[in-house]
Scaffold this motif. Sequence first.
Motif, short mmCIF file in Angstrom:
data_model
loop_
_atom_site.label_atom_id
_atom_site.label_comp_id
_atom_site.label_asym_id
_atom_site.label_seq_id
_atom_site.Cartn_x
_atom_site.Cartn_y
_atom_site.Cartn_z
N ASN A 200 3.78 8.08 -7.65
CA ASN A 200 3.67 6.98 -8.44
C ASN A 200 4.36 5.82 -7.78
O ASN A 200 3.95 4.65 -8.09
CB ASN A 200 4.37 7.48 -9.72
CG ASN A 200 3.46 8.55 -10.65
OD1 ASN A 200 2.25 8.27 -10.51
ND2 ASN A 200 4.22 9.26 -11.45
N ALA A 201 5.44 6.12 -7.28
CA ALA A 201 6.37 4.83 -6.43
C ALA A 201 5.41 4.23 -5.52
O ALA A 201 5.26 2.84 -5.33
CB ALA A 201 7.53 5.44 -5.77
N LEU A 202 4.71 4.99 -4.82
CA LEU A 202 3.66 4.30 -3.71
C LEU A 202 2.61 3.82 -4.30
O LEU A 202 2.40 2.57 -3.84
CB LEU A 202 3.02 5.64 -2.57
CG LEU A 202 2.10 5.08 -1.72
CD1 LEU A 202 2.83 4.46 -0.72
CD2 LEU A 202 1.32 6.39 -1.33
N GLU A 203 1.87 3.99 -5.43
CA GLU A 203 0.92 3.27 -6.29
C GLU A 203 1.55 1.95 -6.72
O GLU A 203 1.00 1.03 -6.45
CB GLU A 203 0.54 4.15 -7.19
CG GLU A 203 -0.45 3.22 -7.95
CD GLU A 203 -1.01 4.38 -9.18
OE1 GLU A 203 -2.34 4.13 -9.36
OE2 GLU A 203 -0.20 4.93 -9.95
N VAL A 204 3.00 2.00 -7.26
CA VAL A 204 3.56 0.64 -7.68
C VAL A 204 3.71 0.01 -6.34
O VAL A 204 3.42 -1.52 -6.71
CB VAL A 204 4.77 1.11 -8.43
CG1 VAL A 204 5.62 -0.17 -8.65
CG2 VAL A 204 4.47 1.90 -9.69
N LEU A 205 4.20 0.16 -5.57
CA LEU A 205 4.37 -0.69 -4.36
C LEU A 205 3.26 -1.15 -3.75
O LEU A 205 3.01 -2.44 -3.56
CB LEU A 205 5.03 0.24 -3.26
CG LEU A 205 6.64 0.74 -3.31
CD1 LEU A 205 7.07 1.70 -2.36
CD2 LEU A 205 7.32 -0.60 -3.32
N VAL A 206 2.07 -0.40 -3.57
CA VAL A 206 0.72 -0.82 -3.06
C VAL A 206 0.19 -1.89 -4.35
O VAL A 206 -0.40 -2.97 -3.62
CB VAL A 206 -0.29 0.22 -2.91
CG1 VAL A 206 -1.54 -0.32 -2.75
CG2 VAL A 206 0.33 1.05 -1.92
N LEU A 207 0.27 -1.69 -5.54
CA LEU A 207 -0.38 -2.62 -6.33
C LEU A 207 0.43 -3.95 -6.49
O LEU A 207 -0.17 -4.89 -6.83
CB LEU A 207 -0.39 -1.86 -7.73
CG LEU A 207 -1.44 -0.75 -7.64
CD1 LEU A 207 -1.38 -0.24 -9.28
CD2 LEU A 207 -2.76 -1.16 -7.22
N GLY A 208 1.69 -3.69 -6.04
CA GLY A 208 2.48 -5.10 -6.10
C GLY A 208 2.31 -5.91 -4.72
O GLY A 208 2.95 -7.00 -5.01
N LEU A 209 1.49 -5.55 -3.92
CA LEU A 209 1.27 -6.37 -2.70
C LEU A 209 -0.04 -6.65 -2.56
O LEU A 209 -1.15 -5.95 -3.20
CB LEU A 209 1.52 -5.49 -1.36
CG LEU A 209 2.83 -4.94 -1.40
CD1 LEU A 209 3.29 -4.11 0.01
CD2 LEU A 209 3.91 -6.27 -1.09
N PRO A 210 -0.50 -7.81 -1.84
CA PRO A 210 -2.05 -8.34 -1.68
C PRO A 210 -2.74 -7.26 -0.98
O PRO A 210 -2.15 -6.38 -0.03
CB PRO A 210 -1.81 -9.60 -0.87
CG PRO A 210 -0.38 -10.31 -0.99
CD PRO A 210 0.46 -8.77 -1.32
N GLU A 211 -3.81 -7.25 -0.81
CA GLU A 211 -4.75 -6.14 -0.09
C GLU A 211 -4.42 -6.57 1.48
O GLU A 211 -4.24 -7.83 1.72
CB GLU A 211 -6.20 -6.41 -0.39
CG GLU A 211 -6.46 -5.72 -1.81
CD GLU A 211 -7.96 -5.84 -2.03
OE1 GLU A 211 -8.73 -5.99 -1.04
OE2 GLU A 211 -8.70 -5.73 -3.11
N GLY A 212 -4.39 -5.68 2.19
CA GLY A 212 -4.33 -5.70 3.67
C GLY A 212 -2.85 -6.05 3.92
O GLY A 212 -2.58 -6.20 5.21
N ALA A 213 -1.80 -5.85 3.00
CA ALA A 213 -0.45 -6.24 3.53
C ALA A 213 0.29 -5.14 3.81
O ALA A 213 -0.24 -3.98 4.10
CB ALA A 213 0.36 -6.89 1.94
N GLU A 214 1.46 -5.13 4.19
CA GLU A 214 2.41 -4.04 4.95
C GLU A 214 3.44 -3.79 3.73
O GLU A 214 4.25 -4.65 3.47
CB GLU A 214 2.71 -4.31 6.23
CG GLU A 214 3.90 -3.38 6.80
CD GLU A 214 3.99 -3.31 8.35
OE1 GLU A 214 4.62 -2.64 8.73
OE2 GLU A 214 4.08 -4.67 8.59
N ILE A 215 3.68 -2.36 3.60
CA ILE A 215 4.95 -2.18 2.96
C ILE A 215 6.01 -2.30 3.97
O ILE A 215 6.19 -1.52 4.85
CB ILE A 215 4.70 -0.77 2.18
CG1 ILE A 215 3.63 -0.79 1.41
CG2 ILE A 215 6.20 -0.34 1.48
CD1 ILE A 215 3.31 0.58 0.85
N THR A 216 7.25 -3.01 3.56
CA THR A 216 8.20 -3.08 4.37
C THR A 216 9.29 -2.66 3.97
O THR A 216 9.47 -2.43 2.49
CB THR A 216 8.46 -4.61 4.96
OG1 THR A 216 8.97 -5.32 3.71
CG2 THR A 216 7.21 -5.40 5.54
N ALA A 217 10.57 -2.79 4.71
CA ALA A 217 11.74 -2.19 4.17
C ALA A 217 12.28 -2.94 2.78
O ALA A 217 12.88 -2.62 2.13
CB ALA A 217 12.80 -2.09 5.05
#
Length: 232
Positions: A200-217
Motif C-alpha cells: 500500500n505504501a509503494l502504491e501511494v508513493l508511485v501514484l504521487g509521482l509523475p509517470e516515469g519518475a524515480e522514488i528517491t529518499a
Amino acid sequence: MRPRRLSEVVGQEHILKSGSLLPRLVAQNRFGSLLFYGPPGSGKTSIAEAIANETKSRFVRVNAVMSNVAELREILTAARRRLEAATSAPASAATILFIDELHRFNKSQQDLLLPDVEEGNVRLIGATTHNPGFYVNPPLLSRSHLFRLEPLAATAVVGVLKPALADVARGLGERRVTAEDRIFADLARLCDGDLRRALNALEVLVLGLPEGAEITAAELEVFARERRIRYD
C-alpha cells in the motif's frame, strides 16, 4: 500481487518449506479446518486463497466484523446443498469458508460452525491476529490445525516490492516509476514485516509521482514523516 499458489508465498518457510505438514496436506487435498495466527500482513489470507486455488475448491470469504448469524446459516446451507448435488463429491464441490478476524466472532457464532465443520460440509480456514487459545472456542480449536505465522523479514518484503513496481499486469508497471534497491530496503524496514502495508505504501508513493519518475529518499522521508505523525 497476491500469490496464486503456495509456492509463490514469500516467507513463512517454517510452515511452507518442502516436506512440511501444510504443503503435504494441500497437495493431497486431505486437510480439515485450519487456523492461521499471526500479525497483520503476514500472509494469512494469501495462504488461504492459494489453498483454494490449488485444491479447486469453492472459496467463500467472510469478515467477522461485518458478518452475522443469518449470513453464516445461508453459507452453511449452500455448502451442504453443493455436496448433496455432487454425485461423486468432486473437489470443485468442496467449500472453503475463510473467516478473517475469527476472534471477532462470539461464542454462539463460533458454535454455529461446529456441526458443519465436524461433518466436513465446509472446511474452515480462520485467520486471527489474537491468540486462539483465548479467543477461539476450545471445541473449534480442537478440530483445527493451528499454524503460527511470523512477521516477514525485510528481504522477503523487498522480494515482493521490486516485482510489484515493475509488473504491468498485476502491479504498478504501467506507471514506469523506478527506485534504487536501498529505497525498497528502507520501505521494507519502515513497514515492519507487514507486506500489505508495504505494498500500500509503494502504491501511494508511485501514484504521487509523475509517470516515469524515480522514488528517491526525499519522497520516502516525507512519507515516513506523515506515517509517524498519523500513527504515533
